[in-house]
Write a protein that holds these residues in place. Structure first.
Motif, PDB file in Angstrom:
ATOM      1  N   ILE A 103      23.286  16.355 -48.884  1.00  0.00           N
ATOM      2  CA  ILE A 103      22.967  15.655 -50.130  1.00  0.00           C
ATOM      3  C   ILE A 103      23.826  14.404 -50.249  1.00  0.00           C
ATOM      4  O   ILE A 103      25.009  14.401 -49.865  1.00  0.00           O
ATOM      5  CB  ILE A 103      23.176  16.586 -51.339  1.00  0.00           C
ATOM      6  N   CYS A 104      23.245  13.352 -50.787  1.00  0.00           N
ATOM      7  CA  CYS A 104      23.944  12.079 -50.946  1.00  0.00           C
ATOM      8  C   CYS A 104      25.282  12.286 -51.677  1.00  0.00           C
ATOM      9  O   CYS A 104      25.312  12.891 -52.758  1.00  0.00           O
ATOM     10  CB  CYS A 104      23.059  11.115 -51.735  1.00  0.00           C
ATOM     11  N   PRO A 105      26.396  11.827 -51.123  1.00  0.00           N
ATOM     12  CA  PRO A 105      27.705  11.994 -51.756  1.00  0.00           C
ATOM     13  C   PRO A 105      27.778  11.407 -53.171  1.00  0.00           C
ATOM     14  O   PRO A 105      28.556  11.889 -54.008  1.00  0.00           O
ATOM     15  CB  PRO A 105      28.654  11.247 -50.809  1.00  0.00           C
ATOM     16  N   SER A 106      26.967  10.392 -53.433  1.00  0.00           N
ATOM     17  CA  SER A 106      26.968   9.781 -54.768  1.00  0.00           C
ATOM     18  C   SER A 106      26.382  10.709 -55.829  1.00  0.00           C
ATOM     19  O   SER A 106      26.483  10.429 -57.024  1.00  0.00           O
ATOM     20  CB  SER A 106      26.177   8.467 -54.751  1.00  0.00           C
ATOM     21  N   PHE A 164      26.894  18.394 -59.566  1.00  0.00           N
ATOM     22  CA  PHE A 164      25.880  17.403 -59.252  1.00  0.00           C
ATOM     23  C   PHE A 164      25.692  16.441 -60.415  1.00  0.00           C
ATOM     24  O   PHE A 164      25.925  16.784 -61.579  1.00  0.00           O
ATOM     25  CB  PHE A 164      24.525  18.078 -58.989  1.00  0.00           C
ATOM     26  N   MET A 165      25.238  15.251 -60.087  1.00  0.00           N
ATOM     27  CA  MET A 165      24.763  14.327 -61.113  1.00  0.00           C
ATOM     28  C   MET A 165      23.552  13.587 -60.571  1.00  0.00           C
ATOM     29  O   MET A 165      23.329  13.524 -59.356  1.00  0.00           O
ATOM     30  CB  MET A 165      25.848  13.340 -61.534  1.00  0.00           C
ATOM     31  N   CYS A 166      22.764  13.056 -61.471  1.00  0.00           N
ATOM     32  CA  CYS A 166      21.559  12.333 -61.086  1.00  0.00           C
ATOM     33  C   CYS A 166      21.928  11.039 -60.365  1.00  0.00           C
ATOM     34  O   CYS A 166      23.032  10.507 -60.517  1.00  0.00           O
ATOM     35  CB  CYS A 166      20.744  12.034 -62.353  1.00  0.00           C
ATOM     36  N   ALA A 167      21.008  10.514 -59.607  1.00  0.00           N
ATOM     37  CA  ALA A 167      21.228   9.237 -58.917  1.00  0.00           C
ATOM     38  C   ALA A 167      21.501   8.103 -59.897  1.00  0.00           C
ATOM     39  O   ALA A 167      22.091   7.089 -59.538  1.00  0.00           O
ATOM     40  CB  ALA A 167      20.019   8.898 -58.055  1.00  0.00           C
ATOM     41  N   CYS A 168      21.091   8.292 -61.155  1.00  0.00           N
ATOM     42  CA  CYS A 168      21.334   7.262 -62.167  1.00  0.00           C
ATOM     43  C   CYS A 168      22.785   7.260 -62.632  1.00  0.00           C
ATOM     44  O   CYS A 168      23.234   6.331 -63.310  1.00  0.00           O
ATOM     45  CB  CYS A 168      20.410   7.457 -63.376  1.00  0.00           C
ATOM     46  N   PHE A 227      22.638  10.770 -45.107  1.00  0.00           N
ATOM     47  CA  PHE A 227      22.271  11.966 -45.860  1.00  0.00           C
ATOM     48  C   PHE A 227      20.760  12.168 -45.791  1.00  0.00           C
ATOM     49  O   PHE A 227      20.025  11.296 -45.358  1.00  0.00           O
ATOM     50  CB  PHE A 227      22.737  11.872 -47.321  1.00  0.00           C
ATOM     51  N   GLU A 228      20.317  13.358 -46.230  1.00  0.00           N
ATOM     52  CA  GLU A 228      18.890  13.689 -46.167  1.00  0.00           C
ATOM     53  C   GLU A 228      18.237  13.802 -47.541  1.00  0.00           C
ATOM     54  O   GLU A 228      17.011  13.710 -47.653  1.00  0.00           O
ATOM     55  CB  GLU A 228      18.709  15.022 -45.430  1.00  0.00           C
ATOM     56  N   TYR A 229      19.063  14.044 -48.580  1.00  0.00           N
ATOM     57  CA  TYR A 229      18.500  14.311 -49.900  1.00  0.00           C
ATOM     58  C   TYR A 229      19.207  13.515 -50.995  1.00  0.00           C
ATOM     59  O   TYR A 229      20.411  13.269 -50.912  1.00  0.00           O
ATOM     60  CB  TYR A 229      18.590  15.805 -50.237  1.00  0.00           C
ATOM     61  N   ILE A 230      18.427  13.139 -51.997  1.00  0.00           N
ATOM     62  CA  ILE A 230      18.952  12.500 -53.202  1.00  0.00           C
ATOM     63  C   ILE A 230      18.502  13.341 -54.391  1.00  0.00           C
ATOM     64  O   ILE A 230      17.363  13.821 -54.429  1.00  0.00           O
ATOM     65  CB  ILE A 230      18.432  11.054 -53.354  1.00  0.00           C
TER      66      ILE A 230
END
Length: 205
Positions: A58-61, A72-76, A94-97
């Motif tokens: 999952i995207c580290p961001s 976790f938090m949303c991409a926003c 990464f593979e997922y956002i």
């Protein structure tokens, strides 16, 4: 996709928190990133520890630390969220956002009035459908007759039959047999448990 470039041009002067976040994560146009995503899974918890099958992919961001524990938090960038859509996205690191369900709803509102992007709209509608179905599973349990998530969890109905049968499979004092689906009178067996089969199916099984 030319149509995505047109969307980006339309919203060039409009701030959209989700697409701005996707732009920050990928360094690409946020609308293009959204269009390239595919729905993968859904989770109601905001802790990576609850989602070990996606560990390291999952995207580290999408992950932040609070008091020594990861969430976790949303991409926003919004934190403390539930109802998370895990989206697959082709990227080197990464593979997922992860997107919060509210951000998917917001994206639909932005796209609603734009013509010529029906495929993109249908894609977002499918995401919302999948999210809605998963949310049903959290709030409801399966009806024992139709196998659909239509019986509320942690709720005691006045009509005892409704604790097992959904409204469509329970009519007045009758419920559907879980084998033949014919309506029959609701009653308990000799142990005090609701009878799930009609008399015919009970003795034929």
């Amino acid at each position: 996709m030319e149509e995505i470039k047109e969307i980006a041009d339309i919203f060039a002067g409009t701030y959209c928190r989700l697409t701005d976040g996707l732009n920050h994560i990928t360094l690409k146009n946020g609308w293009q990133v959204l269009a390239d995503m595919e729905y993968s899974s859904f989770v109601n918890e905001s802790k990576p520890s609850e989602l070990m099958e996606f560990e390291g992919r999952i995207c580290p961001s999408n992950i932040y630390n609070r008091d020594g524990e990861e969430y976790f938090m949303c991409a926003c960038g919004k934190k403390h969220i539930h109802n998370l859509a895990i989206m697959s996205y082709p990227h080197n690191d990464f593979e997922y956002i992860i997107l919060g369900s509210e951000c998917v709803h917001t994206a639909k509102k932005y796209l609603k009035e734009i013509e010529g992007i029906e495929n993109f709209k249908e894609k977002v509608d499918k995401w919302l459908y999948y999210i809605k179905e998963e949310q049903k599973k959290i709030k409801n349990k399966k009806c024992i007759a139709c196998d659909k998530y239509k019986v509320r969890r942690n709720f005691v109905y006045k009509n005892p039959a409704r604790n097992l049968w959904c409204n469509e499979c329970c009519s007045g004092g009758q419920v559907k047999c879980i084998k033949c689906n014919d309506f029959r009178l609701y009653k308990d067996d000799w142990k005090g448990n609701p009878m799930r089969y009609c008399q015919r199916c009970y003795f034929s099984s």
